[in-house]
Design a protein around this motif. Sequence first.
Motif, PDB file in Angstrom:
ATOM      1  N   ILE A 124      43.163  74.943  61.760  1.00  0.00           N
ATOM      2  CA  ILE A 124      42.496  75.806  62.731  1.00  0.00           C
ATOM      3  C   ILE A 124      41.266  75.069  63.256  1.00  0.00           C
ATOM      4  CG2 ILE A 124      41.417  78.048  63.110  1.00  0.00           C
ATOM      5  CD1 ILE A 124      43.002  79.124  60.754  1.00  0.00           C
ATOM      6  N   ASP A 125      41.200  74.893  64.565  1.00  0.00           N
ATOM      7  CA  ASP A 125      40.098  74.106  65.132  1.00  0.00           C
ATOM      8  C   ASP A 125      38.813  74.927  65.212  1.00  0.00           C
ATOM      9  OD1 ASP A 125      40.315  75.791  67.331  1.00  0.00           O
ATOM     10  OD2 ASP A 125      41.458  74.359  68.537  1.00  0.00           O
ATOM     11  N   ASP A 126      37.772  74.305  65.742  1.00  0.00           N
ATOM     12  CA  ASP A 126      36.458  74.950  65.788  1.00  0.00           C
ATOM     13  C   ASP A 126      36.449  76.191  66.668  1.00  0.00           C
ATOM     14  OD1 ASP A 126      35.543  72.985  64.134  1.00  0.00           O
ATOM     15  OD2 ASP A 126      34.662  71.756  65.732  1.00  0.00           O
ATOM     16  N   GLN A 127      37.398  76.291  67.584  1.00  0.00           N
ATOM     17  CA  GLN A 127      37.497  77.478  68.431  1.00  0.00           C
ATOM     18  C   GLN A 127      38.349  78.566  67.776  1.00  0.00           C
ATOM     19  OE1 GLN A 127      37.775  74.262  69.856  1.00  0.00           O
ATOM     20  NE2 GLN A 127      35.592  74.561  70.325  1.00  0.00           N
ATOM     21  N   GLY A 128      38.887  78.283  66.575  1.00  0.00           N
ATOM     22  CA  GLY A 128      39.694  79.273  65.875  1.00  0.00           C
ATOM     23  C   GLY A 128      41.125  79.325  66.337  1.00  0.00           C
ATOM     24  N   GLU A 129      41.656  78.210  66.878  1.00  0.00           N
ATOM     25  CA  GLU A 129      43.005  78.210  67.436  1.00  0.00           C
ATOM     26  C   GLU A 129      43.903  77.223  66.710  1.00  0.00           C
ATOM     27  OE1 GLU A 129      42.355  77.309  71.533  1.00  0.00           O
ATOM     28  OE2 GLU A 129      41.785  79.369  72.053  1.00  0.00           O
ATOM     29  N   ILE A 130      45.223  77.474  66.752  1.00  0.00           N
ATOM     30  CA  ILE A 130      46.236  76.549  66.269  1.00  0.00           C
ATOM     31  C   ILE A 130      47.293  76.389  67.356  1.00  0.00           C
ATOM     32  CG2 ILE A 130      45.918  77.117  63.827  1.00  0.00           C
ATOM     33  CD1 ILE A 130      48.426  78.886  64.020  1.00  0.00           C
ATOM     34  N   ALA A 131      48.079  75.330  67.233  1.00  0.00           N
ATOM     35  CA  ALA A 131      49.167  75.088  68.190  1.00  0.00           C
ATOM     36  C   ALA A 131      50.497  75.215  67.467  1.00  0.00           C
ATOM     37  CB  ALA A 131      49.036  73.703  68.809  1.00  0.00           C
ATOM     38  N   VAL A 132      51.414  76.025  68.033  1.00  0.00           N
ATOM     39  CA  VAL A 132      52.736  76.253  67.448  1.00  0.00           C
ATOM     40  C   VAL A 132      53.788  75.876  68.499  1.00  0.00           C
ATOM     41  CG1 VAL A 132      54.296  77.953  66.426  1.00  0.00           C
ATOM     42  CG2 VAL A 132      51.846  78.127  66.026  1.00  0.00           C
ATOM     43  N   PRO A 133      54.789  75.070  68.109  1.00  0.00           N
ATOM     44  CA  PRO A 133      55.834  74.693  69.076  1.00  0.00           C
ATOM     45  C   PRO A 133      56.506  75.902  69.713  1.00  0.00           C
ATOM     46  CG  PRO A 133      56.004  73.363  67.075  1.00  0.00           C
ATOM     47  CD  PRO A 133      54.975  74.414  66.807  1.00  0.00           C
ATOM     48  N   TYR A 134      56.803  75.789  71.008  1.00  0.00           N
ATOM     49  CA  TYR A 134      57.441  76.817  71.821  1.00  0.00           C
ATOM     50  C   TYR A 134      56.548  78.035  72.066  1.00  0.00           C
ATOM     51  CZ  TYR A 134      61.628  74.139  70.750  1.00  0.00           C
ATOM     52  OH  TYR A 134      62.539  73.125  70.601  1.00  0.00           O
ATOM     53  N   ILE A 135      55.340  78.005  71.517  1.00  0.00           N
ATOM     54  CA  ILE A 135      54.407  79.127  71.734  1.00  0.00           C
ATOM     55  C   ILE A 135      53.148  78.638  72.428  1.00  0.00           C
ATOM     56  CG2 ILE A 135      52.989  80.896  70.629  1.00  0.00           C
ATOM     57  CD1 ILE A 135      55.014  81.055  68.394  1.00  0.00           C
ATOM     58  N   GLY A 136      52.647  77.502  71.984  1.00  0.00           N
ATOM     59  CA  GLY A 136      51.390  76.997  72.520  1.00  0.00           C
ATOM     60  C   GLY A 136      50.227  77.330  71.577  1.00  0.00           C
ATOM     61  N   THR A 137      49.036  77.439  72.138  1.00  0.00           N
ATOM     62  CA  THR A 137      47.854  77.717  71.317  1.00  0.00           C
ATOM     63  C   THR A 137      47.726  79.214  71.045  1.00  0.00           C
ATOM     64  OG1 THR A 137      46.447  77.836  73.284  1.00  0.00           O
ATOM     65  CG2 THR A 137      46.603  75.700  72.164  1.00  0.00           C
ATOM     66  N   MET A 138      47.252  79.505  69.849  1.00  0.00           N
ATOM     67  CA  MET A 138      47.062  80.900  69.446  1.00  0.00           C
ATOM     68  C   MET A 138      45.694  81.004  68.770  1.00  0.00           C
ATOM     69  SD  MET A 138      50.783  81.637  67.707  1.00  0.00           S
ATOM     70  CE  MET A 138      50.384  83.357  67.443  1.00  0.00           C
ATOM     71  N   ILE A 152      53.108  85.138  65.432  1.00  0.00           N
ATOM     72  CA  ILE A 152      54.091  84.067  65.684  1.00  0.00           C
ATOM     73  C   ILE A 152      55.486  84.669  65.880  1.00  0.00           C
ATOM     74  CG2 ILE A 152      55.179  82.029  64.694  1.00  0.00           C
ATOM     75  CD1 ILE A 152      52.550  81.412  63.285  1.00  0.00           C
ATOM     76  N   ARG A 153      55.843  85.619  65.049  1.00  0.00           N
ATOM     77  CA  ARG A 153      57.183  86.234  65.156  1.00  0.00           C
ATOM     78  C   ARG A 153      57.352  86.931  66.508  1.00  0.00           C
ATOM     79  NH1 ARG A 153      59.833  91.060  64.281  1.00  0.00           N
ATOM     80  NH2 ARG A 153      61.957  90.826  63.453  1.00  0.00           N
ATOM     81  N   LYS A 154      56.335  87.641  66.942  1.00  0.00           N
ATOM     82  CA  LYS A 154      56.426  88.340  68.225  1.00  0.00           C
ATOM     83  C   LYS A 154      56.597  87.360  69.370  1.00  0.00           C
ATOM     84  CE  LYS A 154      53.942  91.685  71.085  1.00  0.00           C
ATOM     85  NZ  LYS A 154      52.721  92.529  71.221  1.00  0.00           N
ATOM     86  N   ALA A 155      55.869  86.238  69.289  1.00  0.00           N
ATOM     87  CA  ALA A 155      55.973  85.245  70.363  1.00  0.00           C
ATOM     88  C   ALA A 155      57.324  84.549  70.364  1.00  0.00           C
ATOM     89  CB  ALA A 155      54.844  84.217  70.212  1.00  0.00           C
ATOM     90  N   LEU A 156      57.952  84.390  69.172  1.00  0.00           N
ATOM     91  CA  LEU A 156      59.240  83.695  69.090  1.00  0.00           C
ATOM     92  C   LEU A 156      60.428  84.592  69.446  1.00  0.00           C
ATOM     93  CD1 LEU A 156      58.790  81.556  65.847  1.00  0.00           C
ATOM     94  CD2 LEU A 156      58.817  80.745  68.223  1.00  0.00           C
ATOM     95  N   LEU A 157      60.246  85.906  69.461  1.00  0.00           N
ATOM     96  CA  LEU A 157      61.362  86.811  69.748  1.00  0.00           C
ATOM     97  C   LEU A 157      61.946  86.573  71.130  1.00  0.00           C
ATOM     98  CD1 LEU A 157      60.165  90.217  68.221  1.00  0.00           C
ATOM     99  CD2 LEU A 157      62.117  88.803  67.497  1.00  0.00           C
ATOM    100  N   ARG A 158      61.170  85.982  72.010  1.00  0.00           N
ATOM    101  CA  ARG A 158      61.668  85.757  73.373  1.00  0.00           C
ATOM    102  C   ARG A 158      62.609  84.568  73.441  1.00  0.00           C
ATOM    103  NH1 ARG A 158      55.660  85.552  75.769  1.00  0.00           N
ATOM    104  NH2 ARG A 158      55.780  83.825  74.252  1.00  0.00           N
ATOM    105  N   VAL A 159      62.529  83.672  72.428  1.00  0.00           N
ATOM    106  CA  VAL A 159      63.326  82.445  72.498  1.00  0.00           C
ATOM    107  C   VAL A 159      64.193  82.233  71.264  1.00  0.00           C
ATOM    108  CG1 VAL A 159      61.760  81.244  74.062  1.00  0.00           C
ATOM    109  CG2 VAL A 159      61.348  81.187  71.588  1.00  0.00           C
ATOM    110  N   SER A 160      64.124  83.107  70.280  1.00  0.00           N
ATOM    111  CA  SER A 160      64.895  82.926  69.053  1.00  0.00           C
ATOM    112  C   SER A 160      65.468  84.269  68.609  1.00  0.00           C
ATOM    113  CB  SER A 160      64.001  82.344  67.955  1.00  0.00           C
ATOM    114  OG  SER A 160      64.722  82.195  66.740  1.00  0.00           O
ATOM    115  N   GLN A 161      66.587  84.205  67.834  1.00  0.00           N
ATOM    116  CA  GLN A 161      67.236  85.416  67.350  1.00  0.00           C
ATOM    117  C   GLN A 161      66.618  85.867  66.027  1.00  0.00           C
ATOM    118  OE1 GLN A 161      71.417  84.663  67.050  1.00  0.00           O
ATOM    119  NE2 GLN A 161      71.717  84.403  69.252  1.00  0.00           N
TER     120      GLN A 161
END
Length: 379
Positions: A124-138, A152-161
């Motif tokens: 987690i960077d100084d701004q409090g964010e992380i990067a997750v593939p297919y989602i971007g920064t959170m 993460i699960r909510k963001a992946l529901l659009r691209v994964s089963q």
Amino acid sequence: MQIKNIVPLVLLAGLPGCATLPSSGPTGEQIRKSAVAPEDLPPINVLEVRAAADVPQFSKAASPAAILMQTAVTPTDMVGPGDILDISIYEAGVTLFSSNNNSALAQAASPPGVQVQKLPPARIDDQGEIAVPYIGTMHVAGLTTRDVEAMIRKALLRVSQNPQVLVSVDEAITNSIIIGGEVAKPGRLVLRTNRESLSDVIALAGGYRGNSKDLMVRIMRGTSSADIRVNDIIEDPTLDVPIRPGDRLMLVDDPRTYSILGASGRVEQVSFRRSTVSLAEAVANAGGTNPNLGDPAAIFLFRYVKDAEGKETPVVYHLNMMQTGSYFLAQKFTMQDKDVLYFGNAAANQPSKLVQLISQLFSPVLSVTSAVSVIQNSN
């Protein structure tokens, strides 16, 4: 010149020294007079301790809990800048993430037909964010691991089963403190329950080094700080304050002392043997009043006392140890750090000092007279 003519000369030579006889300090009367009009200072208050009402109340420091900035109890799995997260994604059916690099342990833990992908450690960077593939920064700072899993699960529901996500903290920074100084293992200490008290974290750091009565721990929390004696925690459990994530603790060797001066059995600086020491114990530690020099009726204690505005003012307490009641009052009189205990000189001892001085002046003359008489008799 004959010996008998030398004696008056010796007496005349010794008279100037009689005006400044050796002394270990002022008498009780001299202290009272000098306190009324001290040089370059306002008058000093001399308080007579004759009754229980005259004994000053032991002034405890403000409660550390009241001084330290109040912070709410945070969940142990709350994350923030600097934390490193382990993220594992479970998928069934058509998978979004490749499972070629799945660990044997993850494969064994997953049901048949489920693919597991463990992502690289996410800091987690100084701004409090992380990067997750297919989602971007959170932005995840201030959330719990369960909250991050749900995001993460909510963001992946659009691209994964029906993806399932597990998040754990691999390296905790947010939920930790820094402890240093006189402890066996200084450094960063992770709080596992967020219910640890001051004594708990000292024990988790390997315990303190040195004597507990001489150790002081400073707790720094945000812009506030509080000092607590390690030995005081044993006698007053309310001082065992809860420790919060982000606190910084420093244990330092800072013994409490009082000074003994004047016509006592000995002159020295004495460390507190326990959390509290009475005036009676301090007098005993000093060996009492020197019977050849001191005046038991002239026991003084010098102390700086804070007034209502927080300003330090000098105060002198006087006890007459020739009175029986003073011994009981001395047991209720609590010594404080940096007090000065003074044993006044006895004014009645001045004539005896003069006699001793004259005796010292005459001793060489008498020795010479005896020697000359022996020589004359031998001739």
